[in-house]
Write a protein that holds these residues in place. Sequence first.
Motif, PDB file in Angstrom:
ATOM      1  N   LEU A 232      49.190  40.453  38.063  1.00  0.00           N
ATOM      2  CA  LEU A 232      48.153  39.874  37.089  1.00  0.00           C
ATOM      3  C   LEU A 232      48.308  38.495  36.575  1.00  0.00           C
ATOM      4  O   LEU A 232      47.810  37.511  36.468  1.00  0.00           O
ATOM      5  CB  LEU A 232      47.680  40.948  36.226  1.00  0.00           C
ATOM      6  N   PRO A 233      49.907  38.422  35.832  1.00  0.00           N
ATOM      7  CA  PRO A 233      50.276  37.118  35.318  1.00  0.00           C
ATOM      8  C   PRO A 233      49.999  36.074  36.663  1.00  0.00           C
ATOM      9  O   PRO A 233      49.624  34.863  36.017  1.00  0.00           O
ATOM     10  CB  PRO A 233      51.673  37.484  34.926  1.00  0.00           C
ATOM     11  N   GLY A 234      50.456  36.454  37.653  1.00  0.00           N
ATOM     12  CA  GLY A 234      50.500  35.200  38.707  1.00  0.00           C
ATOM     13  C   GLY A 234      49.017  34.839  39.000  1.00  0.00           C
ATOM     14  O   GLY A 234      48.856  33.568  39.080  1.00  0.00           O
ATOM     15  N   TYR A 235      47.992  35.920  39.223  1.00  0.00           N
ATOM     16  CA  TYR A 235      46.541  35.359  39.401  1.00  0.00           C
ATOM     17  C   TYR A 235      46.093  34.707  38.205  1.00  0.00           C
ATOM     18  O   TYR A 235      45.259  33.795  38.421  1.00  0.00           O
ATOM     19  CB  TYR A 235      45.563  36.660  39.803  1.00  0.00           C
ATOM     20  N   ARG A 236      46.517  35.167  37.084  1.00  0.00           N
ATOM     21  CA  ARG A 236      45.748  34.270  35.677  1.00  0.00           C
ATOM     22  C   ARG A 236      46.510  32.745  35.839  1.00  0.00           C
ATOM     23  O   ARG A 236      45.948  31.807  35.533  1.00  0.00           O
ATOM     24  CB  ARG A 236      46.310  34.906  34.642  1.00  0.00           C
ATOM     25  N   PHE A 288      49.248  47.016  48.004  1.00  0.00           N
ATOM     26  CA  PHE A 288      48.087  46.336  48.038  1.00  0.00           C
ATOM     27  C   PHE A 288      46.873  46.612  46.925  1.00  0.00           C
ATOM     28  O   PHE A 288      46.217  45.838  46.653  1.00  0.00           O
ATOM     29  CB  PHE A 288      47.858  46.506  49.536  1.00  0.00           C
ATOM     30  N   ARG A 289      46.776  47.965  46.866  1.00  0.00           N
ATOM     31  CA  ARG A 289      45.817  48.168  46.054  1.00  0.00           C
ATOM     32  C   ARG A 289      45.932  47.742  44.326  1.00  0.00           C
ATOM     33  O   ARG A 289      45.216  47.424  43.779  1.00  0.00           O
ATOM     34  CB  ARG A 289      45.519  49.917  45.896  1.00  0.00           C
ATOM     35  N   ARG A 290      47.340  47.741  44.060  1.00  0.00           N
ATOM     36  CA  ARG A 290      47.752  47.324  42.872  1.00  0.00           C
ATOM     37  C   ARG A 290      47.397  45.663  42.869  1.00  0.00           C
ATOM     38  O   ARG A 290      46.974  45.197  41.820  1.00  0.00           O
ATOM     39  CB  ARG A 290      49.131  47.455  42.478  1.00  0.00           C
ATOM     40  N   ARG A 291      47.675  44.881  43.761  1.00  0.00           N
ATOM     41  CA  ARG A 291      47.406  43.645  44.032  1.00  0.00           C
ATOM     42  C   ARG A 291      46.041  43.293  43.835  1.00  0.00           C
ATOM     43  O   ARG A 291      45.748  42.371  43.340  1.00  0.00           O
ATOM     44  CB  ARG A 291      48.224  42.873  45.381  1.00  0.00           C
ATOM     45  N   ARG A 292      45.404  44.020  44.500  1.00  0.00           N
ATOM     46  CA  ARG A 292      43.733  43.752  44.434  1.00  0.00           C
ATOM     47  C   ARG A 292      43.187  44.059  43.480  1.00  0.00           C
ATOM     48  O   ARG A 292      42.213  43.375  42.630  1.00  0.00           O
ATOM     49  CB  ARG A 292      43.086  44.749  45.755  1.00  0.00           C
ATOM     50  N   ALA A 293      43.648  45.124  42.562  1.00  0.00           N
ATOM     51  CA  ALA A 293      43.234  45.448  41.227  1.00  0.00           C
ATOM     52  C   ALA A 293      43.682  44.104  40.246  1.00  0.00           C
ATOM     53  O   ALA A 293      42.868  43.930  39.436  1.00  0.00           O
ATOM     54  CB  ALA A 293      43.824  46.662  40.778  1.00  0.00           C
ATOM     55  N   ALA A 294      44.806  43.698  40.469  1.00  0.00           N
ATOM     56  CA  ALA A 294      45.107  42.629  39.813  1.00  0.00           C
ATOM     57  C   ALA A 294      44.333  41.384  39.946  1.00  0.00           C
ATOM     58  O   ALA A 294      43.827  40.595  39.156  1.00  0.00           O
ATOM     59  CB  ALA A 294      46.708  42.271  39.890  1.00  0.00           C
ATOM     60  N   ALA A 295      44.147  40.901  41.189  1.00  0.00           N
ATOM     61  CA  ALA A 295      43.141  40.000  41.670  1.00  0.00           C
ATOM     62  C   ALA A 295      41.807  39.936  40.866  1.00  0.00           C
ATOM     63  O   ALA A 295      41.031  39.147  40.621  1.00  0.00           O
ATOM     64  CB  ALA A 295      43.339  39.778  43.114  1.00  0.00           C
ATOM     65  N   PHE A 296      41.349  41.344  41.168  1.00  0.00           N
ATOM     66  CA  PHE A 296      39.782  41.352  40.470  1.00  0.00           C
ATOM     67  C   PHE A 296      39.696  41.375  38.986  1.00  0.00           C
ATOM     68  O   PHE A 296      38.805  40.824  38.540  1.00  0.00           O
ATOM     69  CB  PHE A 296      39.381  42.829  41.171  1.00  0.00           C
ATOM     70  N   GLN A 297      40.690  42.033  38.327  1.00  0.00           N
ATOM     71  CA  GLN A 297      40.673  41.656  36.819  1.00  0.00           C
ATOM     72  C   GLN A 297      40.968  40.132  36.605  1.00  0.00           C
ATOM     73  O   GLN A 297      40.082  39.810  35.730  1.00  0.00           O
ATOM     74  CB  GLN A 297      41.761  42.103  36.320  1.00  0.00           C
ATOM     75  N   ALA A 298      41.835  39.669  37.197  1.00  0.00           N
ATOM     76  CA  ALA A 298      41.706  38.014  36.850  1.00  0.00           C
ATOM     77  C   ALA A 298      40.250  37.078  37.386  1.00  0.00           C
ATOM     78  O   ALA A 298      40.125  36.250  36.573  1.00  0.00           O
ATOM     79  CB  ALA A 298      43.049  37.606  37.686  1.00  0.00           C
ATOM     80  N   TYR A 300      37.485  38.458  37.072  1.00  0.00           N
ATOM     81  CA  TYR A 300      36.516  38.738  35.953  1.00  0.00           C
ATOM     82  C   TYR A 300      36.975  37.867  34.759  1.00  0.00           C
ATOM     83  O   TYR A 300      36.028  37.538  34.186  1.00  0.00           O
ATOM     84  CB  TYR A 300      36.508  40.264  35.765  1.00  0.00           C
ATOM     85  N   GLU A 301      38.152  37.833  34.388  1.00  0.00           N
ATOM     86  CA  GLU A 301      38.527  37.314  33.355  1.00  0.00           C
ATOM     87  C   GLU A 301      38.373  35.612  33.388  1.00  0.00           C
ATOM     88  O   GLU A 301      38.279  34.969  32.245  1.00  0.00           O
ATOM     89  CB  GLU A 301      40.345  37.258  32.915  1.00  0.00           C
ATOM     90  N   ASN A 302      38.189  35.043  34.636  1.00  0.00           N
ATOM     91  CA  ASN A 302      38.147  33.632  34.412  1.00  0.00           C
ATOM     92  C   ASN A 302      36.765  33.085  35.068  1.00  0.00           C
ATOM     93  O   ASN A 302      36.611  31.818  35.450  1.00  0.00           O
ATOM     94  CB  ASN A 302      39.187  33.160  35.473  1.00  0.00           C
ATOM     95  N   LEU A 303      35.877  33.727  35.391  1.00  0.00           N
ATOM     96  CA  LEU A 303      34.520  33.489  35.756  1.00  0.00           C
ATOM     97  C   LEU A 303      33.565  34.087  35.129  1.00  0.00           C
ATOM     98  O   LEU A 303      33.698  35.030  34.398  1.00  0.00           O
ATOM     99  CB  LEU A 303      34.523  33.956  37.454  1.00  0.00           C
ATOM    100  N   PRO A 304      32.073  33.562  35.201  1.00  0.00           N
ATOM    101  CA  PRO A 304      31.135  33.844  34.219  1.00  0.00           C
ATOM    102  C   PRO A 304      30.378  35.187  34.879  1.00  0.00           C
ATOM    103  O   PRO A 304      29.459  34.886  35.507  1.00  0.00           O
ATOM    104  CB  PRO A 304      30.258  32.727  34.151  1.00  0.00           C
ATOM    105  N   LEU A 305      30.932  36.371  34.982  1.00  0.00           N
ATOM    106  CA  LEU A 305      30.353  37.617  35.380  1.00  0.00           C
ATOM    107  C   LEU A 305      30.012  38.433  34.371  1.00  0.00           C
ATOM    108  O   LEU A 305      30.560  38.478  33.373  1.00  0.00           O
ATOM    109  CB  LEU A 305      31.589  38.307  36.361  1.00  0.00           C
ATOM    110  N   ARG A 306      28.981  39.394  34.810  1.00  0.00           N
ATOM    111  CA  ARG A 306      28.527  40.324  33.739  1.00  0.00           C
ATOM    112  C   ARG A 306      29.185  41.474  33.781  1.00  0.00           C
ATOM    113  O   ARG A 306      30.006  41.775  34.542  1.00  0.00           O
ATOM    114  CB  ARG A 306      27.080  40.504  34.047  1.00  0.00           C
ATOM    115  N   SER A 307      28.859  42.346  32.536  1.00  0.00           N
ATOM    116  CA  SER A 307      29.434  43.530  32.574  1.00  0.00           C
ATOM    117  C   SER A 307      29.400  44.606  33.679  1.00  0.00           C
ATOM    118  O   SER A 307      30.410  45.367  33.929  1.00  0.00           O
ATOM    119  CB  SER A 307      28.966  44.411  31.227  1.00  0.00           C
ATOM    120  N   ALA A 308      28.483  44.207  34.595  1.00  0.00           N
ATOM    121  CA  ALA A 308      28.405  45.419  35.727  1.00  0.00           C
ATOM    122  C   ALA A 308      29.245  44.690  36.918  1.00  0.00           C
ATOM    123  O   ALA A 308      29.521  45.715  37.559  1.00  0.00           O
ATOM    124  CB  ALA A 308      26.763  44.805  36.482  1.00  0.00           C
ATOM    125  N   GLN A 309      29.759  43.513  36.548  1.00  0.00           N
ATOM    126  CA  GLN A 309      31.015  43.274  37.440  1.00  0.00           C
ATOM    127  C   GLN A 309      32.314  43.486  36.584  1.00  0.00           C
ATOM    128  O   GLN A 309      33.396  42.914  37.416  1.00  0.00           O
ATOM    129  CB  GLN A 309      30.823  41.932  37.944  1.00  0.00           C
TER     130      GLN A 309
END
Length: 544
Positions: A232-236, A288-298, A300-309
């Motif tokens: 997560l820190p890396g993707y952020r 890989f699932r951990r990596r994917r979870a980190a990428a998905f969270q970053a 969401y944190e950095n783009l204008p996405l709704r709560s559904a995302q």
Amino acid sequence: MSWSTHARTPNPSRWQLSRQLSRRRFLGFGGGGAAAVLLGTGVFVENSVSSLPLGGADPFSLGVASGDPAPDGVVLWTRLAPEPLAADGSGGMPPRRVRVEYEVAADERFRSVVRRGRVVATPELGHSVHPEVGGLEPDRVYYYRFRVGGTLSPVGRTRTTPPVSSSPRDLNFAFASCQTWQDGFFTAYDHLAREDLDLVVHLGDYIYEHVPDPDRRGEIAESSLRAEVFDLPGYRLQYALYKSEAPLRAAHASFPWVVTMDDHDVEDDWAGDHAGTTPVPSADPVAFRRRRAAAFQAMYENLPLRSAQVPSGSHVRLHRRLPYGRLVDLTMLDTRQYRDDQPCGGGISATCTERFAANRSILGARQRAWLLSGFATSPARWQVLGNQVPIGQGDLDPGPATKVSLDPWDGYVAERNRVLGAARDLGVRNLVVITGDRHRNQAQDLRADYADPDSPTIGSEFVGTSVTTRGDGEEVDARGRLMLASNPDLKFYNARRGYVRVHVDRQRWRTDFRVLPYVTRPGAPISTRATWVVEDRRPGVQEG
């Protein structure tokens, strides 16, 4: 002068200077410790958060954005980051919740404020906020800004969509994809921000998971950046690096965006639960699932996405449908998260028969059923699919063989035939697919079955080039010469960088391929390399 609902191209030099506006404009938020503030899907009371003394640092270094517009509202976004490239990915924020105020106005000077509110920025979500503002009027321009402590953000400009039951005269939008930071400057977004648009669609590869040569542009990247990111820190940090580009921030602040992902937002060529081309440790399924979870969270944190995302671990729902009255249904697809692994080990092949298997899917059964249900029930005149990898055949052999890349829909032939056949059988009036990923511009017809030379044309596909990926590009590269010789349905090919501008009305769709002569140095001019159109009820592309 203030901008009316018809003056849709603001002057960034004026409306980006909101920090100079008086703090007293933020009066009227309501009072008391019982006032609730919303964060994603959770609610916190007023006394659970604090203000943030910043000592002169800018918490809005990553800019502001809006997204997924609706007739009555839009989601707003910012992420607090006074030190955007702090090595731990925190953006230089303390580990506590912080109150963020926002307001929405009908004018750029905020004399007519129509909505005010408070949200909570938490360390758990990178101090990002995504307030979903409702109660707005349809088909109207609004302006928005945030405040934290004594600091005001830049002003953003957004627009709601027309009523779902209305018949809008037209829609103007642009789509873009593939912006490798180290491959060039984001000059394309300088020009995009000055277009007359209702919205922007980003089709993926917003970031890349690696920084192999951080000083290739003549700039030295911060030492905190990693050669490749897994956590997560890396993707952020990757998002912070990309958002350090002023043209990208300006384009976000100019229009609402609709975004999805492709492979590099996580890892090159990943497919469902299968890692892509990166070696261990990502090849381990759990890693890989951990990596994917980190990428998905970053993401969401950095783009204008709704709560559904909001992601749930290594899953996020990005396929969704956005109507623009009864003129256009924009259906955003996810061709990464639910797909089967690429056949025959991926790559390019002329002999892989596995790609024809009836049970192979690039969408997954649920997303495919949802897509076809939309075909059957939508009242829209134009069905537009926001798609990551080309759906049309991309033969690379001008002879009798068919040699294709196995990562796009060519690796999932039965599902392509099922989707395109359903569009024909269900009477979809105008099917247009907009696609990224390939780093080139293409205009092509879509057939229900490429194995049958008599198969009818049932739709059109426009593939957009990259913003920067692979550097300056050229008019027609070696691959393009092969494709033009091998694919009779491919009508246009160009390998310059840029974006695609679209105007669609009740009678015609017009695609302008907007290109730059170079991206490896700043300041490139923009031009329209070619225009291709689709006429109502006449499937296939025509030169404009």
